[in-house]
Scaffold this motif. Structure first.
Motif, mmCIF file in Angstrom:
data_model
loop_
_atom_site.group_PDB
_atom_site.id
_atom_site.type_symbol
_atom_site.label_atom_id
_atom_site.label_comp_id
_atom_site.label_asym_id
_atom_site.label_seq_id
_atom_site.Cartn_x
_atom_site.Cartn_y
_atom_site.Cartn_z
ATOM 1 N N GLU A 131 0.826 -1.210 0.000
ATOM 2 C CA GLU A 131 0.000 0.000 0.000
ATOM 3 C C GLU A 131 0.861 1.260 0.000
ATOM 4 O O GLU A 131 0.472 2.279 -0.571
ATOM 5 C CB GLU A 131 -0.930 -0.013 1.216
ATOM 6 N N HIS A 132 2.020 1.183 0.627
ATOM 7 C CA HIS A 132 2.919 2.350 0.630
ATOM 8 C C HIS A 132 3.647 2.513 -0.682
ATOM 9 O O HIS A 132 4.313 3.526 -0.892
ATOM 10 C CB HIS A 132 3.903 2.247 1.783
ATOM 11 N N VAL A 137 -3.642 10.911 -3.434
ATOM 12 C CA VAL A 137 -3.736 12.321 -3.835
ATOM 13 C C VAL A 137 -2.684 13.156 -3.114
ATOM 14 O O VAL A 137 -2.085 14.065 -3.699
ATOM 15 C CB VAL A 137 -5.154 12.852 -3.542
ATOM 16 N N ASP A 138 -2.426 12.845 -1.844
ATOM 17 C CA ASP A 138 -1.505 13.657 -1.026
ATOM 18 C C ASP A 138 -0.168 12.976 -0.773
ATOM 19 O O ASP A 138 0.638 13.491 0.008
ATOM 20 C CB ASP A 138 -2.160 13.977 0.324
ATOM 21 N N TYR A 139 0.097 11.843 -1.418
ATOM 22 C CA TYR A 139 1.299 11.089 -1.074
ATOM 23 C C TYR A 139 1.899 10.444 -2.313
ATOM 24 O O TYR A 139 1.175 9.930 -3.182
ATOM 25 C CB TYR A 139 0.948 10.004 -0.044
ATOM 26 N N TYR A 140 3.246 10.503 -2.396
ATOM 27 C CA TYR A 140 3.958 9.771 -3.433
ATOM 28 C C TYR A 140 5.169 9.100 -2.794
ATOM 29 O O TYR A 140 5.929 9.745 -2.061
ATOM 30 C CB TYR A 140 4.424 10.697 -4.565
ATOM 31 N N PRO A 141 5.360 7.802 -3.030
ATOM 32 C CA PRO A 141 6.458 7.094 -2.358
ATOM 33 C C PRO A 141 7.821 7.611 -2.801
ATOM 34 O O PRO A 141 8.004 8.055 -3.941
ATOM 35 C CB PRO A 141 6.251 5.632 -2.782
ATOM 36 N N ASP A 142 8.777 7.509 -1.887
ATOM 37 C CA ASP A 142 10.132 7.929 -2.192
ATOM 38 C C ASP A 142 10.751 6.968 -3.205
ATOM 39 O O ASP A 142 10.453 5.767 -3.229
ATOM 40 C CB ASP A 142 10.955 7.932 -0.896
ATOM 41 N N THR A 191 -1.923 11.171 -12.656
ATOM 42 C CA THR A 191 -0.555 11.563 -13.022
ATOM 43 C C THR A 191 0.470 10.858 -12.149
ATOM 44 O O THR A 191 1.522 10.415 -12.635
ATOM 45 C CB THR A 191 -0.399 13.080 -12.898
ATOM 46 N N LYS A 192 0.180 10.719 -10.871
ATOM 47 C CA LYS A 192 1.103 10.041 -9.965
ATOM 48 C C LYS A 192 1.189 8.547 -10.273
ATOM 49 O O LYS A 192 2.265 7.951 -10.170
ATOM 50 C CB LYS A 192 0.669 10.262 -8.515
#
Length: 557
Positions: A131-132, A137-142, A191-192
């Motif tokens: 899941e990570h 919408v507010d998060y993109y993994p490193d 987009t993400k």
């Protein structure tokens, strides 16, 4: 001067556990640190936002319990820059600090895969780790997490299955956005997702050689483009991504076809029971008499061959480690072929060195040949080409060469002794690892492309990965994935891949490279024949071996 054979025969395949006798000392589990009485060590990674994303249920405490069983930590304000999120206080030996998920899970992208960030996940359930990986919408993994998870996940789940599960999570989040008040953010979410797929196809393009994985990729892309009806920016990005992916797969296929033609090395059985070889024979000194130039051409070949190795090829060693048999990986031979081809190059170079020495008739010329290869190995060491250096030393330590006492007595061995000291296998090749560390530091601060070259001994690198896999378990006692192990494996593989991307600064000499790649090499029997013909057997063991070898060859003839 008698030379003892200390380096094992180079014929062992790189992925064989039988060739990897020792575990690296630096990878041994660290001893537990002393703690003051009554002080409790907790590694809880929960905060309200993390729990809302569903990741909180997956993280384990220090005692191996699930985070949901740990008592809540005192709430405190996140100390990340410009952030006021409430987060759980983390109690560790290096002192308390408060971070929310946005800062907890992010680090500079330029760092690459690393385990130095103490806020990276050390363990967790497979669902939570997955899941990570998926943006919101507010998060993109490193990027470090993306690389490490995509690399290590293939140990547990095939890439096409992982892609299907990622697609399912994306579909669920998209449906929630369409049904909720944040429908306007749907395009940002799409987009993400495209960015995640782009990083996946760029880092591991050969995951999509599988038709199932390609089908899942196109299915996710179709769902994402449904919200892009205005200017088509998402569709353009997906089209470019798929085009680049297809080009990478086509290049891979062409490379495999070319290497398949050159797969089997040319083996010359050598003169059978003849006192002298053919009068006109070409040797390496007739092609290149400068040790530095030959070392540079060897570096060219090394970088060209090692560049074909991908991160997933190295991970294939781990995913099929328990099914190794007869020194070969059982599994997808397409993925392990690059490893075998590179390992075969090491073996061929070692045998070529032995062939060049043993087939020389005159002792004076054999002495010159040995001193020449010693100088070549030293130049390889200075360049940072440790793999070719080890191959040359292995060739000179093969029994047919090492037994030539009269020849070695005329060789100035001071340089060779220094090289053997660097490759001394005692203390798990401690001297070599020190030299490799120095070359790595030089590469990191290099002002010229020549100083950036680092080519490690590949068999030792594979051994380190193998024992890191064997020493540390994939799962903790509570069933959670030991992700800290995969952080370290990812770090080492990423560092290796950085070395392979260095462009060779030396001018290419096709004549020398053609000789190195196509020169006939003697078989093991032919090497012993040539060796015994140059210097006869001196003890009962050698006399018996020589007699048995002659009988075998005469019967075969």
């Amino acid at each position: 001067m008698e030379r003892a054979s200390v380096t094992p025969s180079p014929r062992t395949l790189c992925c064989s556990p039988r060739a990897l006798p020792l575990a690296p000392r630096a990878l041994a589990p660290p001893a537990p640190r002393a703690r003051a009485p009554g002080r409790r060590l907790r590694r809880e990674l929960l905060c309200p936002q993390l729990a809302q994303r569903g990741g909180g249920r997956g993280w384990a405490g220090a005692a191996g319990r699930g985070a949901e069983h740990d008592p809540p930590a005192p709430a405190a304000r996140c100390s990340g820059p410009g952030c006021g999120t409430r987060a759980a206080r983390e109690r560790r030996w290096h002192g308390p600090r408060k971070l929310c998920p946005r800062h907890l899970w992010s680090s500079p992208a330029s760092l690459g895969p690393t385990v130095t960030d103490r806020y990276s996940p050390a363990w967790g359930k497979e669902e939570a780790l997955m899941e990570h990986l998926v943006p919101t919408v507010d998060y993109y993994p490193d990027r470090t997490y993306i690389f490490t998870f995509l690399l290590s996940s293939r140990v547990f789940v095939p890439p096409h299955d992982l892609l299907a599960r990622v697609g399912q999570i994306c579909l669920e989040q998209r449906q929630q956005l369409e049904a909720g008040p944040e429908k306007a953010k749907l395009k940002s979410f799409s987009t993400k997702i495209v960015q995640l797929l782009k990083e996946w196809t760029e880092a591991f393009p050969y995951d999509f050689q599988d038709e199932k994985a390609m089908a899942e990729l196109k299915a996710i892309a179709h769902r994402v483009t449904q919200c892009d009806e205005e200017n088509g920016t998402v569709k353009k990005a997906i089209a470019q991504m798929i085009q680049s992916l297809l080009l990478s797969l086509a290049a891979r296929s062409q490379f495999q076809e070319l290497r398949e033609k050159l797969r089997s090395p040319v083996v010359d059985k050598g003169p059978i029971l003849k006192a002298k070889p053919p009068a006109a024979q070409k040797d390496i000194l007739g092609v290149c008499s400068d040790p530095l130039v030959l070392a540079q051409q060897l570096t060219h070949i090394e970088l060209e061959r090692v560049n074909s190795i991908r991160p997933e090829d190295l991970m294939q060693i781990i995913s099929h480690m328990d099914s190794l048999d007869n020194h070969r990986c059982r599994g997808d031979m397409t993925k392990t072929y690059s490893l075998e081809a590179y390992d075969n190059w090491f073996n061929c170079l070692s045998m070529m060195v032995a062939t060049e020495v043993c087939r020389v008739v005159k002792k004076k010329h054999r002495t010159r040949m040995l001193e020449f290869f010693i100088d070549v190995a030293r130049e390889c060491f200075n360049i940072g080409n440790f793999n070719s250096m080890m191959a040359i030393i292995s060739g000179m330590n093969l029994s047919p060469v090492a037994r030539l006492k009269k020849t070695w007595s005329k060789v100035k061995t001071a340089k060779f002794d220094v090289l053997e000291h660097h490759m001394d296998p005692s203390s798990n090749f401690c001297n070599y690892r020190t030299a490799l560390q120095g070359a790595t530091q030089r590469s990191q601060t290099a002002n010229s492309s020549r100083e950036k070259i680092v080519i490690p001994v590949f068999n030792l690198f594979v051994k380190d990965i193998y024992f890191l896999h064997k020493i540390h378990t994939n799962h903790l006692p509570n069933g959670h994935i030991n992700f800290k192990k995969f952080w370290e494996i990812s770090r080492q593989i990423h560092e290796f891949m950085t070395w392979t991307q260095v462009e060779c600064p030396f001018e290419k000499d096709k004549k020398i490279q053609s000789y190195l790649l196509t020169a006939p090499i003697y078989s093991e029997e032919a090497l012993f024949i040539a060796s015994f013909e140059s210097e006869g057997p001196e003890n009962h063991m050698e006399k018996d071996s020589w007699k048995a070898l002659r009988t075998t060859l005469l019967n075969r003839a």
